[in-house]
Design a protein around this motif. Structure first.
Motif, mmCIF file in Angstrom:
data_model
loop_
_atom_site.group_PDB
_atom_site.id
_atom_site.type_symbol
_atom_site.label_atom_id
_atom_site.label_comp_id
_atom_site.label_asym_id
_atom_site.label_seq_id
_atom_site.Cartn_x
_atom_site.Cartn_y
_atom_site.Cartn_z
ATOM 1 N N ASN A 42 33.022 1.308 6.647
ATOM 2 C CA ASN A 42 33.559 2.369 5.794
ATOM 3 C C ASN A 42 34.576 1.835 4.782
ATOM 4 O OD1 ASN A 42 32.684 5.343 6.636
ATOM 5 N ND2 ASN A 42 32.688 4.074 8.475
ATOM 6 N N GLU A 43 34.561 0.519 4.613
ATOM 7 C CA GLU A 43 35.354 -0.154 3.583
ATOM 8 C C GLU A 43 36.857 0.089 3.708
ATOM 9 O OE1 GLU A 43 33.569 1.045 -0.105
ATOM 10 O OE2 GLU A 43 31.836 -0.267 0.183
ATOM 11 N N LYS A 44 37.330 0.153 4.953
ATOM 12 C CA LYS A 44 38.770 0.251 5.169
ATOM 13 C C LYS A 44 39.409 -1.132 5.043
ATOM 14 C CE LYS A 44 38.190 4.544 5.768
ATOM 15 N NZ LYS A 44 38.490 5.437 4.645
ATOM 16 N N THR A 45 40.673 -1.160 4.696
ATOM 17 C CA THR A 45 41.372 -2.425 4.498
ATOM 18 C C THR A 45 41.853 -2.968 5.840
ATOM 19 O OG1 THR A 45 42.111 -1.706 2.308
ATOM 20 C CG2 THR A 45 43.267 -3.561 3.302
ATOM 21 N N LEU A 46 41.202 -4.033 6.312
ATOM 22 C CA LEU A 46 41.610 -4.710 7.541
ATOM 23 C C LEU A 46 42.518 -5.869 7.143
ATOM 24 C CD1 LEU A 46 38.169 -4.816 9.415
ATOM 25 C CD2 LEU A 46 39.929 -3.055 9.501
ATOM 26 N N LYS A 47 43.790 -5.784 7.480
ATOM 27 C CA LYS A 47 44.768 -6.747 6.970
ATOM 28 C C LYS A 47 44.842 -8.010 7.820
ATOM 29 C CE LYS A 47 48.107 -5.163 4.540
ATOM 30 N NZ LYS A 47 49.359 -4.549 4.043
ATOM 31 N N GLN A 48 44.795 -7.861 9.135
ATOM 32 C CA GLN A 48 44.729 -9.017 10.028
ATOM 33 C C GLN A 48 43.796 -8.687 11.183
ATOM 34 O OE1 GLN A 48 48.408 -8.052 9.919
ATOM 35 N NE2 GLN A 48 48.792 -9.271 8.099
#
Length: 265
Positions: A42-48
């Motif tokens: 769903n194109e969420k921002t995974l930061k780490q």
């Protein structure tokens, strides 16, 4: 590779276990193969992304990690014991990620010609909140409003209970229920509230067009002043001996009457 619990990334993830810090950084933690895959798709921002050897024993785990790494997402391998110390689950699958919160505006959400909205009035139980969000997602709700006094949306138990629906439907934290009702009504949205005092059964009401359904607090329901501010009070027939229904069950019953009326076959 990270091995020290004093590493800044590890310290940051420990901070995010607290609501205050989640709100400060506008980030939260998700854990497990399925929900991380859902966030990524769903194109969420995974930061780490943190993982350990347990991931290779989890179905689909290695494939997910390879896909994430191919997309250039930062991933760090940590010892199993350190992962278990950070994990909030009894049987960790060996992968967790830091996600940026989605920020939505009222203007963006209310600009829907046939908007269908769910208002959560001081819902306290993480399982109930997660289940209602999942049901609202399935029912095609345009947005969910979480009012002041509700359990934290980004509580790990709430996130698990949504089964990934947290990524599918816009969710906004608002002010009090009264303030939320005022905003919605000012935008022409009809407010339907479940109440034992309802004059009509839930299936006797028109849910087509702009509509918002209030789901009340588990112990006390919707406050009297908020019921009075609603356009329609509805009740669910209970011919048995139980005094009430679980909040998520009641919400599901009413939502799916709205679906029945609104769906185009």
């Amino acid at each position: 590779m990270i091995s020290s619990p004093e590493n800044p990334i590890i310290k940051h993830i420990k901070q995010l276990t607290k609501r205050k810090m989640r709100e400060q950084y506008q980030e939260y933690i998700i854990e497990g193969v399925r929900i991380i895959k859902d966030a990524w798709e769903n194109e969420k921002t995974l930061k780490q992304i943190l993982f350990c050897d347990e991931l290779y024993e989890t179905a689909g785990g290695e494939e997910l990690l390879e896909n994430l790494q191919q997309k250039g997402m930062a991933s760090y391998k940590i010892p199993v014991q350190l992962f278990k110390e950070l994990s909030d689950t009894q049987n960790p699958q060996g992968i967790m990620a830091v996600v940026s919160m989605d920020i939505h505006s009222m203007e963006e959400i209310l600009n829907r010609p046939q908007g269908f909205y769910i208002i959560l009035d001081r819902i306290q139980d993480p399982g109930n909140m997660g289940t209602i969000i999942r049901t609202a997602d399935a029912a095609g709700a345009d947005a969910i409003f979480i009012t002041k006094g509700s359990v934290d949306l980004y509580n790990s138990k709430t996130i698990r209970a949504t089964m990934g629906s947290i990524f599918h439907v816009p969710i906004l934290s608002t002010g009090t229920t009264s303030e939320t009702i005022d905003i919605l009504k000012a935008n022409g949205i009809k407010i339907v509230t479940t109440s034992l005092e309802g004059e009509k059964y839930y299936f006797e009401v028109d849910y087509k067009g702009l509509c918002g359904i209030i789901v009340g607090n588990e112990a006390n329901g919707v406050q009297h002043e908020d019921m009075m501010a609603s356009d329609i009070l509805v009740k669910i027939p209970m011919p048995g001996k139980a005094e009430s229904l679980n909040a998520s069950v009641a919400a599901s019953i009413v939502m799916y009457e709205a679906v029945r009326q609104r769906v185009k076959i």
